[in-house]
Design a protein around this motif. Structure first.
Motif, PDB file in Angstrom:
ATOM      1  N   GLN A  10       0.847  -1.184   0.000  1.00  0.00           N
ATOM      2  CA  GLN A  10       0.000   0.000   0.000  1.00  0.00           C
ATOM      3  C   GLN A  10       0.891   1.246   0.000  1.00  0.00           C
ATOM      4  O   GLN A  10       2.068   1.172   0.356  1.00  0.00           O
ATOM      5  CB  GLN A  10      -0.893   0.001   1.242  1.00  0.00           C
ATOM      6  CG  GLN A  10      -1.779  -1.215   1.369  1.00  0.00           C
ATOM      7  CD  GLN A  10      -2.781  -1.329   0.241  1.00  0.00           C
ATOM      8  OE1 GLN A  10      -3.376  -0.334  -0.169  1.00  0.00           O
ATOM      9  NE2 GLN A  10      -2.959  -2.528  -0.279  1.00  0.00           N
ATOM     10  N   PRO A  11       0.347   2.401  -0.372  1.00  0.00           N
ATOM     11  CA  PRO A  11       1.145   3.631  -0.312  1.00  0.00           C
ATOM     12  C   PRO A  11       1.654   3.889   1.110  1.00  0.00           C
ATOM     13  O   PRO A  11       0.900   3.783   2.077  1.00  0.00           O
ATOM     14  CB  PRO A  11       0.162   4.720  -0.746  1.00  0.00           C
ATOM     15  CG  PRO A  11      -0.871   4.000  -1.550  1.00  0.00           C
ATOM     16  CD  PRO A  11      -0.982   2.625  -0.952  1.00  0.00           C
ATOM     17  N   GLY A  12       2.941   4.163   1.244  1.00  0.00           N
ATOM     18  CA  GLY A  12       3.547   4.414   2.535  1.00  0.00           C
ATOM     19  C   GLY A  12       3.957   3.170   3.295  1.00  0.00           C
ATOM     20  O   GLY A  12       4.518   3.262   4.387  1.00  0.00           O
ATOM     21  N   GLU A  13       3.679   2.010   2.746  1.00  0.00           N
ATOM     22  CA  GLU A  13       4.019   0.751   3.409  1.00  0.00           C
ATOM     23  C   GLU A  13       5.419   0.300   2.977  1.00  0.00           C
ATOM     24  O   GLU A  13       5.757   0.337   1.805  1.00  0.00           O
ATOM     25  CB  GLU A  13       2.981  -0.319   3.054  1.00  0.00           C
ATOM     26  CG  GLU A  13       3.111  -1.593   3.831  1.00  0.00           C
ATOM     27  CD  GLU A  13       1.976  -2.563   3.542  1.00  0.00           C
ATOM     28  OE1 GLU A  13       1.748  -3.438   4.378  1.00  0.00           O
ATOM     29  OE2 GLU A  13       1.318  -2.450   2.486  1.00  0.00           O
ATOM     30  N   LYS A  14       6.225  -0.135   3.944  1.00  0.00           N
ATOM     31  CA  LYS A  14       7.589  -0.576   3.674  1.00  0.00           C
ATOM     32  C   LYS A  14       7.804  -1.961   4.256  1.00  0.00           C
ATOM     33  O   LYS A  14       7.310  -2.271   5.341  1.00  0.00           O
ATOM     34  CB  LYS A  14       8.605   0.375   4.296  1.00  0.00           C
ATOM     35  CG  LYS A  14       8.638   1.746   3.661  1.00  0.00           C
ATOM     36  CD  LYS A  14       9.648   2.619   4.370  1.00  0.00           C
ATOM     37  CE  LYS A  14       8.875   3.428   5.376  1.00  0.00           C
ATOM     38  NZ  LYS A  14       9.594   4.345   6.169  1.00  0.00           N
ATOM     39  N   THR A  85       5.710  -5.942   7.239  1.00  0.00           N
ATOM     40  CA  THR A  85       5.818  -4.547   6.807  1.00  0.00           C
ATOM     41  C   THR A  85       5.572  -3.659   8.020  1.00  0.00           C
ATOM     42  O   THR A  85       5.320  -4.162   9.118  1.00  0.00           O
ATOM     43  CB  THR A  85       4.799  -4.207   5.694  1.00  0.00           C
ATOM     44  OG1 THR A  85       3.487  -4.179   6.259  1.00  0.00           O
ATOM     45  CG2 THR A  85       4.855  -5.218   4.553  1.00  0.00           C
ATOM     46  N   ASN A  86       5.610  -2.361   7.811  1.00  0.00           N
ATOM     47  CA  ASN A  86       5.329  -1.462   8.921  1.00  0.00           C
ATOM     48  C   ASN A  86       3.836  -1.429   9.262  1.00  0.00           C
ATOM     49  O   ASN A  86       3.453  -0.802  10.246  1.00  0.00           O
ATOM     50  CB  ASN A  86       5.844  -0.052   8.626  1.00  0.00           C
ATOM     51  CG  ASN A  86       5.264   0.525   7.359  1.00  0.00           C
ATOM     52  OD1 ASN A  86       4.831  -0.207   6.470  1.00  0.00           O
ATOM     53  ND2 ASN A  86       5.257   1.833   7.255  1.00  0.00           N
TER      54      ASN A  86
END
Length: 155
Positions: A10-14, A85-86
């Motif tokens: 997802q956007p912003g997910e690392k 992920t975060n």
């Protein structure tokens, strides 16, 4: 074909941590390859023609089984992904028949690690993730289970 996690981020997910099924899946294949080589060497040292043929035939059969087990273990390891992920934990198995498990990190209630003696020595084990209202999921024979757990629980 890319990794599954790269397709679903997802956007912003690392991705914080990635692991895989442990190499211990190759142990049956390794044992079969050793047996095939021993049978082949025995066929070279045998003096009786019938014994030579028997050892060569047995070596060939065991080598075919070892090749199958090697391919099966490789395929399992290459089609299994486990990532933290975060935002969530993601586990995917399978190629044609795919099974995925995802749980948001804030929904994780507990993470249990189960390791045998050999698992402690070779650093593999089973990880059970208990979610708040989301059930329980066990990921079997994962490499570095304690490290995996620490990435889930450390926030």
């Amino acid at each position: 074909m890319g990794r599954y996690i790269d397709e679903i981020l997802q956007p912003g997910e690392k991705v914080l941590y990635s692991t895989n099924a442990h190499w211990v899946f190759y142990l049956p294949a390794i044992g079969a390859w050793i047996l095939a080589i021993v049978l082949f060497i025995l066929s070279r040292g045998a003096a009786v023609d019938g014994l030579i043929l028997l050892c060569l035939a047995a070596s060939a059969v065991v080598a075919i089984v070892a090749l199958y087990w090697t391919a099966r273990a490789w395929f399992h390891r290459s089609t299994t992904e486990t990532d933290v992920t975060n935002m969530r934990v993601v586990h995917k198995t399978g190629f044609i028949k795919r099974r995925t498990f995802e749980m948001a990190l804030d929904k994780v209630e507990s993470v249990d690690v189960n390791q045998s003696i050999l698992g402690r020595i070779l650093d593999y084990g089973d990880v059970t993730i208990q979610g708040v209202g989301e059930g329980k999921e066990t990921i079997t024979t994962i490499a570095s289970p304690l490290r995996f757990r620490s990435y889930i629980t450390a926030r």
